[in-house]
Design a protein around this motif. Sequence first.
Motif, PDB file in Angstrom:
ATOM      1  N   PRO A   1     -68.276 -20.737 -31.138  1.00 13.13           N
ATOM      2  CA  PRO A   1     -67.133 -21.112 -31.974  1.00 13.13           C
ATOM      3  C   PRO A   1     -66.560 -19.872 -32.662  1.00 13.13           C
ATOM      4  O   PRO A   1     -67.297 -18.943 -32.995  1.00 13.13           O
ATOM      5  N   LEU A   2     -65.266 -19.869 -32.853  1.00  9.12           N
ATOM      6  CA  LEU A   2     -64.566 -18.779 -33.537  1.00  9.12           C
ATOM      7  C   LEU A   2     -63.536 -19.403 -34.455  1.00  9.12           C
ATOM      8  O   LEU A   2     -62.897 -20.390 -34.100  1.00  9.12           O
ATOM      9  N   THR A   3     -63.369 -18.814 -35.646  1.00 10.96           N
ATOM     10  CA  THR A   3     -62.412 -19.304 -36.626  1.00 10.96           C
ATOM     11  C   THR A   3     -61.476 -18.171 -37.039  1.00 10.96           C
ATOM     12  O   THR A   3     -61.926 -17.052 -37.268  1.00 10.96           O
ATOM     13  N   VAL A   4     -60.191 -18.479 -37.118  1.00 15.86           N
ATOM     14  CA  VAL A   4     -59.212 -17.545 -37.674  1.00 15.86           C
ATOM     15  C   VAL A   4     -58.721 -18.157 -38.977  1.00 15.86           C
ATOM     16  O   VAL A   4     -58.234 -19.291 -38.995  1.00 15.86           O
ATOM     17  N   ARG A   5     -58.877 -17.408 -40.065  1.00 12.89           N
ATOM     18  CA  ARG A   5     -58.395 -17.853 -41.377  1.00 12.89           C
ATOM     19  C   ARG A   5     -57.091 -17.132 -41.668  1.00 12.89           C
ATOM     20  O   ARG A   5     -57.050 -15.908 -41.756  1.00 12.89           O
ATOM     21  N   SER A   6     -56.037 -17.925 -41.801  1.00 15.63           N
ATOM     22  CA  SER A   6     -54.696 -17.407 -42.023  1.00 15.63           C
ATOM     23  C   SER A   6     -54.146 -18.057 -43.284  1.00 15.63           C
ATOM     24  O   SER A   6     -53.702 -19.201 -43.248  1.00 15.63           O
ATOM     25  N   GLY A   7     -54.219 -17.321 -44.402  1.00 14.51           N
ATOM     26  CA  GLY A   7     -53.832 -17.913 -45.685  1.00 14.51           C
ATOM     27  C   GLY A   7     -54.742 -19.078 -45.995  1.00 14.51           C
ATOM     28  O   GLY A   7     -55.959 -18.958 -45.952  1.00 14.51           O
ATOM     29  N   SER A   8     -54.165 -20.244 -46.264  1.00 15.51           N
ATOM     30  CA  SER A   8     -54.969 -21.429 -46.572  1.00 15.51           C
ATOM     31  C   SER A   8     -55.308 -22.232 -45.314  1.00 15.51           C
ATOM     32  O   SER A   8     -55.996 -23.242 -45.390  1.00 15.51           O
TER      33      SER A   8
ATOM     34  N   LYS B   1     -59.544 -23.208 -35.348  1.00 23.24           N
ATOM     35  CA  LYS B   1     -60.841 -23.161 -34.672  1.00 23.24           C
ATOM     36  C   LYS B   1     -60.652 -23.092 -33.156  1.00 23.24           C
ATOM     37  O   LYS B   1     -59.803 -23.794 -32.607  1.00 23.24           O
ATOM     38  N   PHE B   2     -61.478 -22.256 -32.534  1.00 20.70           N
ATOM     39  CA  PHE B   2     -61.457 -22.066 -31.093  1.00 20.70           C
ATOM     40  C   PHE B   2     -62.893 -22.043 -30.564  1.00 20.70           C
ATOM     41  O   PHE B   2     -63.827 -21.788 -31.311  1.00 20.70           O
ATOM     42  N   ILE B   3     -63.032 -22.266 -29.269  1.00 19.15           N
ATOM     43  CA  ILE B   3     -64.270 -21.985 -28.546  1.00 19.15           C
ATOM     44  C   ILE B   3     -63.917 -20.823 -27.621  1.00 19.15           C
ATOM     45  O   ILE B   3     -62.952 -20.902 -26.855  1.00 19.15           O
ATOM     46  N   VAL B   4     -64.690 -19.737 -27.711  1.00 18.77           N
ATOM     47  CA  VAL B   4     -64.381 -18.546 -26.923  1.00 18.77           C
ATOM     48  C   VAL B   4     -65.555 -18.150 -26.039  1.00 18.77           C
ATOM     49  O   VAL B   4     -66.712 -18.305 -26.420  1.00 18.77           O
ATOM     50  N   GLU B   5     -65.223 -17.655 -24.871  1.00 18.83           N
ATOM     51  CA  GLU B   5     -66.215 -17.066 -23.987  1.00 18.83           C
ATOM     52  C   GLU B   5     -66.467 -15.643 -24.468  1.00 18.83           C
ATOM     53  O   GLU B   5     -65.532 -14.944 -24.863  1.00 18.83           O
ATOM     54  N   VAL B   6     -67.709 -15.203 -24.425  1.00 15.64           N
ATOM     55  CA  VAL B   6     -68.071 -13.861 -24.858  1.00 15.64           C
ATOM     56  C   VAL B   6     -68.188 -12.950 -23.639  1.00 15.64           C
ATOM     57  O   VAL B   6     -69.063 -13.161 -22.789  1.00 15.64           O
TER      58      VAL B   6
ATOM     59  N   THR C   1     -60.861  -8.316 -40.046  1.00 13.00           N
ATOM     60  CA  THR C   1     -59.420  -8.521 -40.212  1.00 13.00           C
ATOM     61  C   THR C   1     -58.676  -8.102 -38.948  1.00 13.00           C
ATOM     62  O   THR C   1     -59.102  -7.205 -38.216  1.00 13.00           O
ATOM     63  N   ILE C   2     -57.565  -8.768 -38.711  1.00 11.17           N
ATOM     64  CA  ILE C   2     -56.743  -8.471 -37.538  1.00 11.17           C
ATOM     65  C   ILE C   2     -55.931  -7.216 -37.808  1.00 11.17           C
ATOM     66  O   ILE C   2     -55.197  -7.137 -38.804  1.00 11.17           O
ATOM     67  N   ALA C   3     -56.070  -6.219 -36.906  1.00  8.03           N
ATOM     68  CA  ALA C   3     -55.307  -4.977 -37.018  1.00  8.03           C
ATOM     69  C   ALA C   3     -53.897  -5.172 -36.469  1.00  8.03           C
ATOM     70  O   ALA C   3     -52.913  -4.819 -37.130  1.00  8.03           O
ATOM     71  N   ASN C   4     -53.793  -5.713 -35.259  1.00  8.53           N
ATOM     72  CA  ASN C   4     -52.490  -5.966 -34.639  1.00  8.53           C
ATOM     73  C   ASN C   4     -52.639  -6.985 -33.527  1.00  8.53           C
ATOM     74  O   ASN C   4     -53.754  -7.278 -33.085  1.00  8.53           O
TER      75      ASN C   4
ATOM     76  N   ALA D   1     -51.360 -10.066 -38.449  1.00 14.53           N
ATOM     77  CA  ALA D   1     -52.186  -8.940 -38.887  1.00 14.53           C
ATOM     78  C   ALA D   1     -52.644  -9.201 -40.321  1.00 14.53           C
ATOM     79  O   ALA D   1     -51.891  -9.724 -41.146  1.00 14.53           O
ATOM     80  N   GLY D   2     -53.893  -8.844 -40.607  1.00 11.06           N
ATOM     81  CA  GLY D   2     -54.475  -9.062 -41.925  1.00 11.06           C
ATOM     82  C   GLY D   2     -55.286 -10.343 -42.033  1.00 11.06           C
ATOM     83  O   GLY D   2     -56.133 -10.467 -42.919  1.00 11.06           O
ATOM     84  N   ASP D   3     -55.035 -11.322 -41.137  1.00 18.39           N
ATOM     85  CA  ASP D   3     -55.835 -12.550 -41.143  1.00 18.39           C
ATOM     86  C   ASP D   3     -57.268 -12.212 -40.761  1.00 18.39           C
ATOM     87  O   ASP D   3     -57.550 -11.164 -40.186  1.00 18.39           O
ATOM     88  N   ARG D   4     -58.201 -13.115 -41.081  1.00 14.51           N
ATOM     89  CA  ARG D   4     -59.632 -12.865 -40.864  1.00 14.51           C
ATOM     90  C   ARG D   4     -60.163 -13.712 -39.708  1.00 14.51           C
ATOM     91  O   ARG D   4     -59.869 -14.905 -39.609  1.00 14.51           O
ATOM     92  N   VAL D   5     -60.987 -13.063 -38.867  1.00 10.29           N
ATOM     93  CA  VAL D   5     -61.615 -13.720 -37.721  1.00 10.29           C
ATOM     94  C   VAL D   5     -63.120 -13.738 -37.940  1.00 10.29           C
ATOM     95  O   VAL D   5     -63.717 -12.730 -38.307  1.00 10.29           O
ATOM     96  N   GLU D   6     -63.736 -14.911 -37.737  1.00  9.46           N
ATOM     97  CA  GLU D   6     -65.186 -15.071 -37.857  1.00  9.46           C
ATOM     98  C   GLU D   6     -65.706 -15.757 -36.616  1.00  9.46           C
ATOM     99  O   GLU D   6     -65.089 -16.711 -36.139  1.00  9.46           O
TER     100      GLU D   6
END
Length: 152
Positions: free
Chosen positions: A34-41, A45-50, A104-107, A144-149
Amino acid sequence: MIALALLGAAAACQSSHGNAGPIERSAAGLQQVPLTVRSGSRTHKFIVEVAGTPQEQATGLMNRMSLAPDRGMIFPFPTPRQASFWMRNTFIPLDIIFIRSDGTIANIAENTIPFSEDQILSEGPVSTVLELAGGRAAELGIKAGDRVEWAQ
């Protein structure tokens, strides 16, 4: 035919996402997390292959004909570096999201052109790259600037 049967069997053996925890392997044999992108409030959610090995990273999403809106692929690097991607043998447009070591997202390179061999570069060193279906970042307001976990 045997390869198709094995791929079908692998897909059938996947656990479902939800309360059962992360999905273990994709039909391509890659670990999924699982992967989460937090963009403001907002949280996306995504499921990603590694793509964890050099071979998996070299192949990426080449030769795939589609990518579901809640799916993607992540490319973790052992140390931060300038990242360069291209779209050789990639049939679908992608959003390529470059992520710094602090999460954080660079670009973002949005809606990349299928089959292009032009270099797509990160703006500075990154530790991870995330690929989503083309246009998805703009659709969700990811910037850019949003957070990925994600589960590493």
